[in-house]
Write an enzyme that holds these catalytic residues in place. Sequence first.
Site, PDB file in Angstrom:
ATOM      1  CG  HIS A 101      -2.075   0.912   1.082  1.00 51.91           C
ATOM      2  ND1 HIS A 101      -2.014   2.252   1.379  1.00 51.91           N
ATOM      3  CD2 HIS A 101      -3.322   0.673   0.622  1.00 51.91           C
ATOM      4  CE1 HIS A 101      -3.192   2.794   1.108  1.00 51.91           C
ATOM      5  NE2 HIS A 101      -4.004   1.868   0.646  1.00 51.91           N
ATOM      6  CG  ASP A 151      -8.600  -4.450  -2.483  1.00 52.65           C
ATOM      7  OD1 ASP A 151      -9.772  -4.319  -2.115  1.00 52.65           O
ATOM      8  OD2 ASP A 151      -7.948  -3.566  -3.047  1.00 52.65           O
TER       9      ASP A 151
END
Length: 428
Positions: free
Chosen positions: A306, A363
């Site tokens: 991320h 996710d």
Amino acid sequence: MSDNQASLTADGKSIEMPVRSGTIGPDVIDIRKLYGQTGLFTYDPGFTSTASCDSAITYIDGEEGVLLHRGYPIGQLAEHSTFMEVSYLLLNGELPSPAQLDTFSHTITRHTMVHEQLSSFFSGFRRDAHPMAIMCGVVGALSAFYHDSTDVADPEHRKISSHRLIAKIPTIAAMAYKYSVGQPFVYPRNDLSYTGNFLRMTFGVPAEEYEVVPAVERAMDRIFILHADHEQNASTSTVRLAGSSGANPFACIAAGIACLWGPAHGGANEAALNMLKEIGTPDKIPEYIARAKDKNDPFRLMGFGHRVYKNYDPRATVMQKTVREVFDALKVSDPLFETALRLEEIALNDPYFVEKKLFPNVDFYSGIILSAIGFPTTMFTVLFALARTVGWVAQWNEMISDPGQKIGRPRQLYTGPAARDYTPLDQR
Ligand code: CMC
């Protein structure tokens, strides 16, 4: 506000710039006068060191794995609250009283139907169209139907269009799904919750009554909470940039949906599940870990890493727990969950992932839950868009109401040819 100043000397010119402090988080150097005083721009592709706005909505501390909405930790909101409550919080800044929540939920519920003529847009798409392609088109088309709420200078218009977007997006998402499977559209029902209604519009058929499974409704609602907002990410910045020109909110949210579609952003949930399917069994994991580490192989572990979180993504923790709840409620299991858990364990013990601070993101597990509930992978990003709409709308409203708001207009480092004379065609 801090009294600190930052100084910069370049090209023999020196300039002092104010350093501003927020409530929490890193201070920022206010460079707005830099170009005027020095003739220099800053250069920051991907905005890795650039704050683009003031915002009081969401705070992320990526090093500590913290995500706060209006100050409230995401874990507490996911556990104790509902998506409607979080939506109110994001839009209005405070948690609602019972009466405020009631009025807000009532308002949203009464806006869930879409103009009947909007339904005919769907038949213009191929049945095998990606539902995100349909979402971009149909959400953008809302601007052609709701002219009475597109004056962005009018706070009442902004409020109505915000409510319309939050209310209609589940209806449009469910219609996109129904169209892809060739089933009739199911109209919303006002006695159901926001999420229960969406599940019924998606999985119900006119031939029989659809029973909302409370545990699934709760899990889905929590997934919506986890995706509701995430500070100045790519799609939110897209919505803000589109909105900075005064474009109407329906068009701006359609722009956000388009940006979210990419596999490095919202499309990662679909890509993560496809990757887990490709890996299949845990014995294949080392092969894929090796590929992810190979600089000559474009493969990346989807659902890992991320831009901001360099610690565990707090949303992934809740998501992992929710997988088990959904499996228990539906009395199903999925061998891919075992593969995912094992992949996480192997990656988190591998120096490559440890050194680069790559952890599972929101996710990584969401696809497993969504597929257990019955969604095809192509719908995953649509669900992300559905949930993120409230965040986009809150951020768009914040931007439009900011008296210092200007049209977004980044500058560049030009690397093309310098000025040259046109060569006539017969001399080339
Ligand atoms: N697998 C393998 N290596 C990776 C991965 C990954 N998933 N992510 C980053 N790296 C490596 C990358 O190769 C680079 O290595 P090096 O420094 O040797 O060149 C280093 O880690 C830093 O990566 P980056 O691309 O410079 O980092 P970024 O902040 O620009 O990218 C990211 C963040 C999310 C786009 C990236 O981690 C990624 O592509 N992840 C997979 C896609 C994904 O799961 N996206 C969902 C994000 S969460 C949902 C959302 O907010 O939309």
